[in-house]
Design a protein around this motif. Sequence first.
Motif, PDB file in Angstrom:
ATOM      1  N   SER A 120       0.815  -1.216   0.000  1.00 27.00           N
ATOM      2  CA  SER A 120       0.000   0.000   0.000  1.00 27.00           C
ATOM      3  C   SER A 120       0.851   1.269   0.000  1.00 27.00           C
ATOM      4  N   ASN A 179     -11.719  -7.900  -0.476  1.00 29.37           N
ATOM      5  CA  ASN A 179     -12.492  -6.695  -0.759  1.00 29.37           C
ATOM      6  C   ASN A 179     -11.681  -5.611  -1.468  1.00 29.37           C
ATOM      7  N   LYS A 180     -10.358  -5.833  -1.628  1.00 32.05           N
ATOM      8  CA  LYS A 180      -9.513  -4.848  -2.312  1.00 32.05           C
ATOM      9  C   LYS A 180      -8.979  -5.368  -3.640  1.00 32.05           C
ATOM     10  N   GLU A 194     -10.264  -3.774  -6.992  1.00 30.44           N
ATOM     11  CA  GLU A 194      -9.849  -2.361  -7.020  1.00 30.44           C
ATOM     12  C   GLU A 194      -8.375  -2.237  -7.372  1.00 30.44           C
TER      13      GLU A 194
END
Length: 373
Positions: A130, A153-154, A157
């Motif tokens: 990140s 969930n990432k 994206e």
Amino acid sequence: MTTELLELRDKIDEVDKSILSLITQRLALVAEVGEVKSKYGIPIYDPKREAEMLAKRRQEAENLGISPALIEDILRRLMRESYISENDKGFKKVYTGKGSIVIIGGNGQMGRLFTQLFTLSGYEVKTLGSKTMHQAAEVVADAAAVIVTVPINKTCEIIRQLPTLPKNCILTDFTSIKVKPLQAMLEKHPGPVVGLHPMFGPDVPNLAKQIIVYCEGREPEKYQWLIDQMRIWGANLCAINAKEHDKCMSFIQALRHFTSFSYGVNLQQEHVDLEKLIALSSPIYRLELMMVGRLFAQDPELYADIIMASDDNIELIKRYYQRFGQMVELIEQRDKAKFVENFNEVTKWFGSYAQRFIKESQVLLKFANDNRE
């Protein structure tokens, strides 16, 4: 203590020393085998060789009047140790082209595991997290493969945020759902794409006998080297359609994790004394309790993401809830006949797998009993 007993124990000690010497010799030979496998790119796990060897040793044991199960237990334990030692020798590098392996999420536990495996195979490995994603364009510029291993969930994206990848670079992910990430990768990258799902946690000592599921995306001939590399590590590669994968995972992961979670919540809210449960439990019940406890020793967000990953998971869990309620009504009514009827229907549905699972579980139960404190 009698002199006769002491003399017998001394003889047993001498035999044990001989056994230790033989084990040392066997492990040394295994180390040499590992070097040969590494040199020629032979997978560390050979199921045919293992099955044939165990069958021969079992027959030889029976001929000598020794329990075949005893010999198999000993050999399987030695083989597990052998796989670990072979893992330390490095592996042949399958890919002969240029380029690095880029692991997005490489600082996570699974990312670190595969960083180690690729490094042992002679690849240059680069990682992105990140805090370094702003460097992505530079890092992936020479990539032979980009692996996305981030929270569910990432995942999509992160895939959409990727810069342009080299034409023949493989784009893949390690997510436990496959339809949405695979679609996102196909939309993002026009080159080779494959969806991967390692069916194990990052705490495995090696990949021998571990399952990695792969779902075809695009240009399989260009990502085949990655599949072959994982086979050399000892993994069992299983191909499946992405939709079928997600359907199976709803049962294998989402529903099972939810039931373990619910059972754990119930134990906690019933204020159960775990020490007493453990003391009174036979191996089979201890194993069941261990599987529940294992869940709560790990990352809650990971399991929340797995369970809540799709509407299909939630609908499946709701159907399970309804059937659970029906079974509660059955026992409230003390309808033994209906209970037996349901039981027999499920037994028939399991068929030969029921007896197969009894045999397989007996092996686990022996191991659990041997390790009971």
